[in-house]
Design a protein around this motif. Structure first.
Motif, short mmCIF file in Angstrom:
data_model
loop_
_atom_site.label_atom_id
_atom_site.label_comp_id
_atom_site.label_asym_id
_atom_site.label_seq_id
_atom_site.Cartn_x
_atom_site.Cartn_y
_atom_site.Cartn_z
N CYS A 65 0.83 -1.21 0.00
CA CYS A 65 0.00 0.00 0.00
C CYS A 65 0.87 1.25 0.00
O CYS A 65 0.58 2.23 -0.73
N PHE A 374 -7.76 4.75 -0.09
CA PHE A 374 -9.15 4.73 -0.56
C PHE A 374 -9.55 6.11 -1.07
O PHE A 374 -10.28 6.23 -2.06
N ARG A 377 -7.91 6.66 -4.52
CA ARG A 377 -8.57 5.87 -5.56
C ARG A 377 -9.93 6.50 -5.94
O ARG A 377 -10.34 6.42 -7.10
N LYS A 378 -10.59 7.12 -4.98
CA LYS A 378 -11.90 7.72 -5.25
C LYS A 378 -11.79 9.06 -5.96
O LYS A 378 -12.56 9.36 -6.89
N ARG A 388 -0.08 -0.03 -8.76
CA ARG A 388 -1.31 -0.18 -7.99
C ARG A 388 -1.18 -1.42 -7.11
O ARG A 388 -0.73 -2.47 -7.56
N TYR A 392 -6.64 -4.97 -4.51
CA TYR A 392 -7.37 -3.84 -3.92
C TYR A 392 -8.87 -4.12 -4.03
O TYR A 392 -9.33 -4.60 -5.05
N PRO A 393 -9.69 -3.83 -3.01
CA PRO A 393 -9.35 -3.19 -1.73
C PRO A 393 -9.02 -4.18 -0.59
O PRO A 393 -8.94 -3.77 0.56
N PRO A 396 -5.41 -3.48 1.55
CA PRO A 396 -5.46 -2.38 2.53
C PRO A 396 -6.50 -2.59 3.62
O PRO A 396 -6.28 -2.19 4.77
N LEU A 397 -7.62 -3.24 3.29
CA LEU A 397 -8.63 -3.52 4.32
C LEU A 397 -8.09 -4.48 5.36
O LEU A 397 -8.31 -4.30 6.57
#
Length: 445
Positions: A65, A374, A377-378, A388, A392-393, A396-397
Motif C-alpha cells: 500500500c 481509498f 482511488r476515489k 497499484r 485492492y481493496p 489495505p482492508l
C-alpha cells in the motif's frame, strides 16, 4: 493544495540505496531481543513462527500500500503528505506532532542509548558513565554526516545495513549448527491451553513493533530516482528480505535455545552465540547489535528530518526548518533541531516512557495513512498510477482492520500507555491552533 518547493531535494537515491533504507529502517534491535518476549506469550515454537509469519505478511500488505502511495506522491514527508492531502492540514499536523516531535527523536535517543550500551560492553567500558556520552556522540556524528546531503547519509546507512545483515547471517548459521539439540522440542513445545484471540493479538504487537520502520523510505521519497518505479521495487524487495531474515533468525533461536530457553532468555542473541563460541561469541554479537542500532539511528534521523522540513514549509513548524540548503540539498535546520532534541531526550533519560506513550499513535498513523489510499482511488480515478497495490481493496482492508484490532488489544492490555498516546495526540489540537495564531502575528518567523 500545499506542496513542497519545486526541486528542493535532489533525486540521488537508486534502487539499492532505497532497498537498504527499507531493511535498515526495520531491522534495529528488535530481532535480537523481541523473540524472547514473543516466546513468553506462546506455547510452542510453531506458534511463535506463525506469529512472525503473520506479522511479516501483514507488514508486506502495508508495504504494498505504501508503494502505491509513494508512487502517487513521491515527495518528502511520507504519511504527513498523504494525510495533509486527504484529510487536511490539522490531521497531518497531529501525526507530525506525535511522530516527528516525539516518536522519531525518542526512537533515536532510545536506540542510540542501546547502541552505546552494546558498544561499551563489547569494548569492556563498564559503567553507565560511558553510555550517555557515546550515545550523544553517535547522534551528533549521524546528524553531521547527513548535513552533507543524502548521498553521504546513504553511504553511511548502506555500510551499517550490510553489517547488520552479516550479524543475522551469523545468528542463523549458529542456530543451524546447534539445530540437532532443540529443534524438535522447540517446534512442538509443551502442552498448553491455546491463547485467546485477545492474547494472540497482544502477542502480535511486539512482532509488529519489530517490523515497524518500513515507512522511512516514503519520508525520503523526494530524493529517490525514478520514484514511480524505484519505490515499489525497493519497498517490495527490502521488506521481503526483512521477513526472510526474521523467520530465519527465529528458527535459529528455537534451534539453538529451544522454546523454553528462548522464553527464559533476556538476551537471546548473546545466549545463542555463547553456546557455540563462548564469551567471544557474545562479544561479537554485541558488536553486530551495535552496528544494527547505529544504522537504524542514521535512517530515523534522515527520515524524521524530512517530516520536520515539510511541516516547516507548510507553516506548522518553524519556517527556518522548512528550508533546504541549495548546495547540499539537505534540510540542515530540521536535522539540527531533531538531533538536538534527541540529545536532550538522551541526557534526560525520558525517551523510554515517551516511546511507550506514542507506539499506539504510530500505528494509528499507519492505519490512517494507508486509509488515504481509498481517498486517492476515489478522487483521482483518472490519475495515472504507475503502480497499484494488488488485490485492492482487500489488502489495505486487511491491514487496516487487523492493525486496528491489535491496537485495541494493546489498549486493553496496557490502557495507561494507550490513553497517554491519545492524550498526546489530543494535545496537538490546541498547539496547532495556537501555532496558527502565532504565525499570523509573525509571518516571517
Amino acid at each position: 493544495m500545499l506542496t513542497e518547493p519545486a526541486n528542493a531535494y535532489a533525486r540521488r537515491l537508486n534502487t539499492w540505496d532505497a532497498a537498504m533504507i527499507v531493511i535498515g529502517g526495520v531491522i534495529g534491535a528488535g530481532i535480537f531481543l523481541t523473540p524472547s518476549t514473543v516466546a513468553r506469550h506462546t506455547s510452542s515454537g510453531a506458534e511463535l513462527l506463525i506469529l512472525w509469519a503473520i506479522g511479516g505478511g501483514l507488514t508486506l500488505a502495508g508495504v504494498l500500500c505504501y508503494a502505491e502511495l509513494g508512487a502517487r506522491r513521491p515527495q518528502a514527508g511520507g504519511i504527513y503528505v498523504y494525510l495533509r492531502e486527504a484529510f487536511g492540514l490539522m490531521p497531518a499536523f497531529l501525526f507530525g506532532w506525535t511522530m516527528a516531535l516525539i516518536n522519531y527523536p525518542g526512537s533515536v535517543a532510545a536506540v542510540a542509548t542501546m547502541f552505546a550500551e552494546y558498544l561499551c560492553s563489547a569494548l569492556g567500558l563498564d559503567g553507565p558513565a560511558f553510555v550517555k556520552p557515546v550515545a550523544v556522540g553517535a547522534i551528533v556524528f549521524i546528524v553531521g554526516i547527513n548535513l552533507f546531503g543524502i548521498r553521504a547519509g546513504a553511504w553511511l546507512q548502506n555500510v551499517f545495513t550490510v553489517l547488520k545483515l552479516l550479524a543475522i547471517v551469523l545468528l542463523v548459521i549458529t542456530g543451524l549448527v546447534l539445530a540437532h539439540e532443540h529443534l524438535g522440542v522447540a517446534l512442538i513445545g509443551q502442552p498448553a491451553t491455546p491463547a485467546s484471540p485477545w492474547a494472540f493479538a497482544g502477542a502480535l504487537l511486539p512482532v509488529l513493533f519489530s517490523y515497524g520502520g518500513f515507512h522511512y523510505l516514503n519520508d525520503l521519497a523526494g530524493e529517490v530516482r525514478n520514484p514511480q518505479r524505484t519505490l515499489p521495487r525497493a519497498l517490495g524487495m527490502g521488506m521481503t528480505g526483512v521477513v526472510i531474515c526474521y523467520l530465519l533468525a527465529n528458527y535459529a533461536y528455537l534451534a539453538g535455545l529451544g522454546h523454553a530457553g528462548l522464553a527464559a532468555s533476556d538476551a537471546p542473541a548473546a545466549d545463542l552465540l555463547r553456546r557455540l563460541f563462548g564469551e567471544r561469541g557474545a562479544t561479537v554479537i554485541a558488536v553486530g547489535i551495535a552496528c544494527s542500532t547505529f544504522g537504524y539511528c542514521a535512517i530515523a534521523v534522515a527520515g524524521g528530518a524530512r517530516v520536520l522540513q515539510t511541516m516547516g514549509a507548510d507553516g506548522v513548524f518553524f519556517r527556518a526548518a522548512g528550508r533546504v540548503d541549495p548546495r547540499t540539498r539537505a534540510p540542515q535546520v530540521a536535522l539540527a533541531v531533531l538531533g538536538a532534541w534527541a540529545v536532550v531526550l538522551t541526557l534526560s533519560g525520558t525517551f523510554g516512557q515517551l516511546l511507550n506513550y506514542t507506539t499506539v499513535g504510530e500505528w494509528l498513523g499507519h492505519v490512517f495513512g494507508i486509509g488515504t489510499l481509498f481517498w486517492y482511488r476515489k478522487h483521482f480515478i483518472d490519475e495515472p498510477a504507475p503502480y497499484r497495490v494488488p488485490f485492492y481493496p482487500l489488502l489495505p482492508l486487511i491491514f487496516v482492520v487487523t492493525v486496528f484490532g491489535v491496537i485495541v488489544a494493546s489498549a486493553i492490555h496496557a490502557p495507561r500507555d494507550a490513553g497517554m498516546s491519545l492524550v498526546i495526540i489530543a494535545l496537538g489540537v490546541p498547539v496547532y491552533y495556537g501555532w496558527q495564531r502565532w504565525v499570523r502575528r509573525h509571518p516571517l518567523a
